[in-house]
Design an enzyme around this catalytic site. Sequence first.
Site, mmCIF file in Angstrom:
data_model
loop_
_atom_site.group_PDB
_atom_site.id
_atom_site.type_symbol
_atom_site.label_atom_id
_atom_site.label_comp_id
_atom_site.label_asym_id
_atom_site.label_seq_id
_atom_site.Cartn_x
_atom_site.Cartn_y
_atom_site.Cartn_z
ATOM 1 N N SER A 137 20.650 20.128 -6.658
ATOM 2 C CA SER A 137 19.404 20.079 -7.438
ATOM 3 C C SER A 137 19.247 21.322 -8.307
ATOM 4 O O SER A 137 19.695 22.416 -7.943
ATOM 5 C CB SER A 137 18.239 19.990 -6.452
ATOM 6 O OG SER A 137 17.040 20.338 -7.089
ATOM 7 N N TYR A 162 13.275 22.994 0.377
ATOM 8 C CA TYR A 162 14.111 21.963 -0.237
ATOM 9 C C TYR A 162 15.292 22.612 -0.972
ATOM 10 O O TYR A 162 16.447 22.240 -0.766
ATOM 11 C CB TYR A 162 13.275 21.120 -1.206
ATOM 12 C CG TYR A 162 14.088 20.195 -2.068
ATOM 13 C CD1 TYR A 162 14.796 19.134 -1.517
ATOM 14 C CD2 TYR A 162 14.157 20.382 -3.455
ATOM 15 C CE1 TYR A 162 15.551 18.284 -2.305
ATOM 16 C CE2 TYR A 162 14.902 19.533 -4.255
ATOM 17 C CZ TYR A 162 15.600 18.485 -3.678
ATOM 18 O OH TYR A 162 16.356 17.648 -4.469
HETATM 19 N N1 LIG Z 1 15.136 12.508 -8.661
HETATM 20 C C1 LIG Z 1 15.308 13.770 -9.051
HETATM 21 O O1 LIG Z 1 14.699 14.248 -10.034
HETATM 22 C C2 LIG Z 1 16.267 14.660 -8.309
HETATM 23 C C3 LIG Z 1 16.448 15.972 -8.788
HETATM 24 C C4 LIG Z 1 17.329 16.812 -8.118
HETATM 25 C C5 LIG Z 1 18.040 16.346 -7.024
HETATM 26 N N2 LIG Z 1 17.838 15.081 -6.570
HETATM 27 C C6 LIG Z 1 18.599 14.637 -5.396
HETATM 28 O O2 LIG Z 1 19.223 13.406 -5.691
HETATM 29 C C7 LIG Z 1 19.291 12.588 -4.523
HETATM 30 C C8 LIG Z 1 18.627 11.247 -4.780
HETATM 31 O O3 LIG Z 1 17.275 11.491 -5.162
HETATM 32 P P1 LIG Z 1 16.251 10.320 -5.451
HETATM 33 O O4 LIG Z 1 15.337 10.819 -6.517
HETATM 34 O O5 LIG Z 1 16.977 9.041 -5.637
HETATM 35 O O6 LIG Z 1 15.440 10.324 -4.072
HETATM 36 P P2 LIG Z 1 14.919 9.094 -3.206
HETATM 37 O O7 LIG Z 1 14.011 9.688 -2.182
HETATM 38 O O8 LIG Z 1 14.384 8.036 -4.082
HETATM 39 O O9 LIG Z 1 16.241 8.562 -2.517
HETATM 40 C C9 LIG Z 1 16.777 9.087 -1.334
HETATM 41 C C10 LIG Z 1 17.035 7.925 -0.379
HETATM 42 O O10 LIG Z 1 17.678 8.456 0.779
HETATM 43 C C11 LIG Z 1 17.127 7.858 1.928
HETATM 44 N N3 LIG Z 1 17.287 8.826 3.010
HETATM 45 C C12 LIG Z 1 16.678 10.027 3.130
HETATM 46 N N4 LIG Z 1 17.082 10.649 4.246
HETATM 47 C C13 LIG Z 1 17.981 9.818 4.839
HETATM 48 C C14 LIG Z 1 18.759 9.894 6.032
HETATM 49 N N5 LIG Z 1 18.679 10.960 6.820
HETATM 50 N N6 LIG Z 1 19.572 8.859 6.355
HETATM 51 C C15 LIG Z 1 19.640 7.772 5.553
HETATM 52 N N7 LIG Z 1 18.925 7.639 4.410
HETATM 53 C C16 LIG Z 1 18.109 8.652 4.068
HETATM 54 C C17 LIG Z 1 15.673 7.567 1.578
HETATM 55 O O11 LIG Z 1 15.132 6.493 2.329
HETATM 56 C C18 LIG Z 1 15.741 7.262 0.097
HETATM 57 O O12 LIG Z 1 15.802 5.872 -0.148
HETATM 58 C C19 LIG Z 1 18.629 13.400 -3.413
HETATM 59 O O13 LIG Z 1 19.649 14.086 -2.724
HETATM 60 C C20 LIG Z 1 17.754 14.385 -4.163
HETATM 61 O O14 LIG Z 1 17.516 15.542 -3.418
HETATM 62 C C21 LIG Z 1 16.966 14.236 -7.188
#
Ligand SMILES: NC(=O)c1ccc[n+]([C@@H]2O[C@H](COP(=O)([O-])OP(=O)(O)OC[C@H]3O[C@@H](n4cnc5c(N)ncnc54)[C@H](O)[C@@H]3O)[C@@H](O)[C@H]2O)c1
Length: 339
Positions: A137, A162
């Site tokens: 991130s 985070y």
């Molecule tokens: N969306 C953004 O702007 C953004 C920015 C930086 C980093 N990220 C990273 O990208 C990745 C995806 O983000 P996103 O926006 O799709 O988030 P999101 O919360 O929509 O998706 C994450 C999914 O992982 C599942 N999950 C969480 N913990 C889990 C576990 N222990 N076992 C199984 N499933 C689990 C959740 O149910 C969820 O559906 C994450 O790692 C997040 O930290 C996202």
Amino acid sequence: MSLEGKKILVTGCAGFIGAALVCKLLDANANVIGIDNINDYYCIDLKLARLEEIKKKKDQSRGSWHFFKLTLEDKKSFKKIYFEHDFDVVVHLAAQAGVRYSLINPESYINSNLVGFGNVLEMCKEKSIKNFIFASSSSVYGNDKRLPFNEKLSVDHPVSLYAATKKSNELLAHAYSHLYKIPTTGLRFFTVYGPWGRPDMAPMIFIKSILERKKIKIFNHGNMRRDFTYIDDVIEGIYRCCFKPAFCEETKSDFSSNAPYRIFNIGNGNPIKLMDFINILEKNLGKESKKEFLGMQKGDVVETWADLEKITNWIDYKPSTSLDKGLFNLVYWYKNFYN
Ligand SMILES: NC(=O)c1ccc[n+]([C@@H]2O[C@H](COP(=O)([O-])OP(=O)(O)OC[C@H]3O[C@@H](n4cnc5c(N)ncnc54)[C@H](O)[C@@H]3O)[C@@H](O)[C@H]2O)c1
């Protein structure tokens, strides 16, 4: 090159980025296995609706789709799945996301982002995975003032739990990559937005409040900039990395190692002032917002801006969606989805 017939594991497949990636992989006729624990951090119905979209995609694809509802911390169940399959690529997106929530429920970050992440690394080790991609991130840059954020900057001053877990992921992954020669790519995403987005993030919170004529909270009195990145551009970046496993850097420098390991920014490279963002959103919604100006929130950062030179050189990554177009698509989807 093609991903047709390739077996790909996507963790976090019911999430915002995960579901969009699975759809793209099915378009490419890949055989996709998805894992998600469908936790209730935000509305479960949205996650289930994303899985329905994936099923529709599957019907038009020559690839295959299998979903397993499980939590990554449950090593026994996870192990059962990964020993049954030989994955060509593992894309690990499951995590407890969100900066602000890490003040409220720190345990979920330790569990998903550290214990769960450790189990994924063990799986990559045991199965000698040839291409491991994981989500980091932009938050790892903290409140660094040296903009745009370049991957060469040291990121040792996280300002939220985070961010600290994401930085830890980068370190853990590097150690495994070095020890077991796992080709590993860490992607630092910058504020991803678009259709099927996360309801805990500013774009969706703002849209909901403006439509319901409620006040929107504007932190740091609006004095913030974000490198908003459209979902399709992010997905294109991940997709391209599926074709290009990391290898050791050819030219050694103070900050490189012998591990087949790379870290890249995936952003838009064009930070937008928060107030400009709100103006474009209001234009798209045809409604003005009621604003409540507040101070800075704990754990938040003032500005993000991705330097994209490294990822552009690596996979010719070129984000192509303007904020106008991206917000138009988001608003269009939002109104349809939430009727
Ligand atoms: N969306 C953004 O702007 C953004 C920015 C930086 C980093 N990220 C990273 O990208 C990745 C995806 O983000 P996103 O926006 O799709 O988030 P999101 O919360 O929509 O998706 C994450 C999914 O992982 C599942 N999950 C969480 N913990 C889990 C576990 N222990 N076992 C199984 N499933 C689990 C959740 O149910 C969820 O559906 C994450 O790692 C997040 O930290 C996202």
